[in-house]
Scaffold this motif. Structure first.
Motif, PDB file in Angstrom:
ATOM      1  N   SER A 108      -0.719  14.264   0.490  1.00 25.17           N
ATOM      2  CA  SER A 108      -1.530  13.347   1.295  1.00 25.17           C
ATOM      3  C   SER A 108      -2.433  12.500   0.405  1.00 25.17           C
ATOM      4  CB  SER A 108      -2.357  14.122   2.310  1.00 25.17           C
ATOM      5  OG  SER A 108      -3.357  14.863   1.649  1.00 25.17           O
ATOM      6  N   LEU A 109      -2.790  12.995  -0.756  1.00 30.25           N
ATOM      7  CA  LEU A 109      -3.585  12.189  -1.683  1.00 30.25           C
ATOM      8  C   LEU A 109      -2.773  11.025  -2.242  1.00 30.25           C
ATOM      9  CD1 LEU A 109      -5.471  14.957  -3.711  1.00 30.25           C
ATOM     10  CD2 LEU A 109      -6.419  13.417  -1.995  1.00 30.25           C
ATOM     11  N   LEU A 110      -1.467  11.229  -2.328  1.00 30.18           N
ATOM     12  CA  LEU A 110      -0.601  10.189  -2.886  1.00 30.18           C
ATOM     13  C   LEU A 110      -0.182   9.159  -1.837  1.00 30.18           C
ATOM     14  CD1 LEU A 110       1.685  12.392  -5.152  1.00 30.18           C
ATOM     15  CD2 LEU A 110      -0.281  11.006  -5.829  1.00 30.18           C
ATOM     16  N   PRO A 118       2.158   4.991  -1.418  1.00 29.35           N
ATOM     17  CA  PRO A 118       0.871   4.543  -1.940  1.00 29.35           C
ATOM     18  C   PRO A 118       0.917   3.082  -2.350  1.00 29.35           C
ATOM     19  CG  PRO A 118       1.992   5.913  -3.535  1.00 29.35           C
ATOM     20  CD  PRO A 118       2.785   5.978  -2.281  1.00 29.35           C
ATOM     21  N   ALA A 119      -0.168   2.393  -2.097  1.00 29.25           N
ATOM     22  CA  ALA A 119      -0.261   0.984  -2.476  1.00 29.25           C
ATOM     23  C   ALA A 119      -0.568   0.915  -3.958  1.00 29.25           C
ATOM     24  CB  ALA A 119      -1.359   0.305  -1.683  1.00 29.25           C
ATOM     25  N   THR A 120       0.088   0.015  -4.633  1.00 34.12           N
ATOM     26  CA  THR A 120      -0.161  -0.148  -6.059  1.00 34.12           C
ATOM     27  C   THR A 120      -0.857  -1.471  -6.287  1.00 34.12           C
ATOM     28  OG1 THR A 120       1.977  -1.183  -6.405  1.00 34.12           O
ATOM     29  CG2 THR A 120       1.887   1.207  -6.658  1.00 34.12           C
ATOM     30  N   ALA A 121      -1.448  -1.603  -7.414  1.00 35.68           N
ATOM     31  CA  ALA A 121      -2.181  -2.829  -7.723  1.00 35.68           C
ATOM     32  C   ALA A 121      -1.228  -3.999  -7.934  1.00 35.68           C
ATOM     33  CB  ALA A 121      -3.043  -2.619  -8.958  1.00 35.68           C
ATOM     34  N   THR A 122      -0.009  -3.706  -8.292  1.00 32.88           N
ATOM     35  CA  THR A 122       0.928  -4.797  -8.563  1.00 32.88           C
ATOM     36  C   THR A 122       1.634  -5.282  -7.311  1.00 32.88           C
ATOM     37  OG1 THR A 122       2.658  -3.206  -9.066  1.00 32.88           O
ATOM     38  CG2 THR A 122       1.331  -4.002 -10.904  1.00 32.88           C
TER      39      THR A 122
END
Length: 135
Positions: A108-110, A118-122
């Motif tokens: 759940s943290l991921l 999970p959303a990534t910065a890229t």
């Protein structure tokens, strides 16, 4: 007077087999405990060591050889790499322990709040398409 190789005059005091066992045991014990003369090489080594005088050996028993040794200084980049590697190992072990104790909590943290990946910065934000109802 008796000699060691012959039984005593009073032969009724000890039987012959007991006397022979006594003689045999005594001779072997004497031979085992008799001092032995050192070899010529042993005498030469002893004389040479006496001429050198008492000296404390240098080596692993005395510790002086270790005291005299200086550890080579490691370059700064090597120490930095070791610290970084240690930190990565600690983080990896922590993550493994977290996953082992509570796998669903670790997952759940991921995940994102909505349950997606999970959303990534890229990644670009997702555009919401307008909903139109045409009938």
């Amino acid at each position: 007077m008796t000699t060691p190789s012959s039984p005593p005059d009073d032969s009724s005091a000890l039987p012959d087999d007991v006397w022979e066992k006594f003689q045999h045991d005594s001779e072997s014990a004497i031979r085992k405990t008799a001092p032995k003369e050192p070899s010529a090489r042993a005498r030469m080594v002893t004389r040479r060591l006496r001429e050198q005088g008492p000296a404390e050996p240098v080596g692993w028993r005395t510790g002086s050889a270790w005291d005299e040794m200086e550890a080579p200084e490691r370059p700064a980049h090597s120490r930095l790499w070791q610290m970084t590697r240690s930190l990565l190992i600690v983080i990896a072990v922590g993550a493994i322990v977290l996953f082992a104790l509570d796998p669903s909590g670790a997952m759940s943290l991921l995940r994102d709040k909505d349950g997606g990946p999970p959303a990534t910065a890229t990644s670009a934000p997702r555009a919401v398409e307008p909903t139109t109802t045409t009938r």
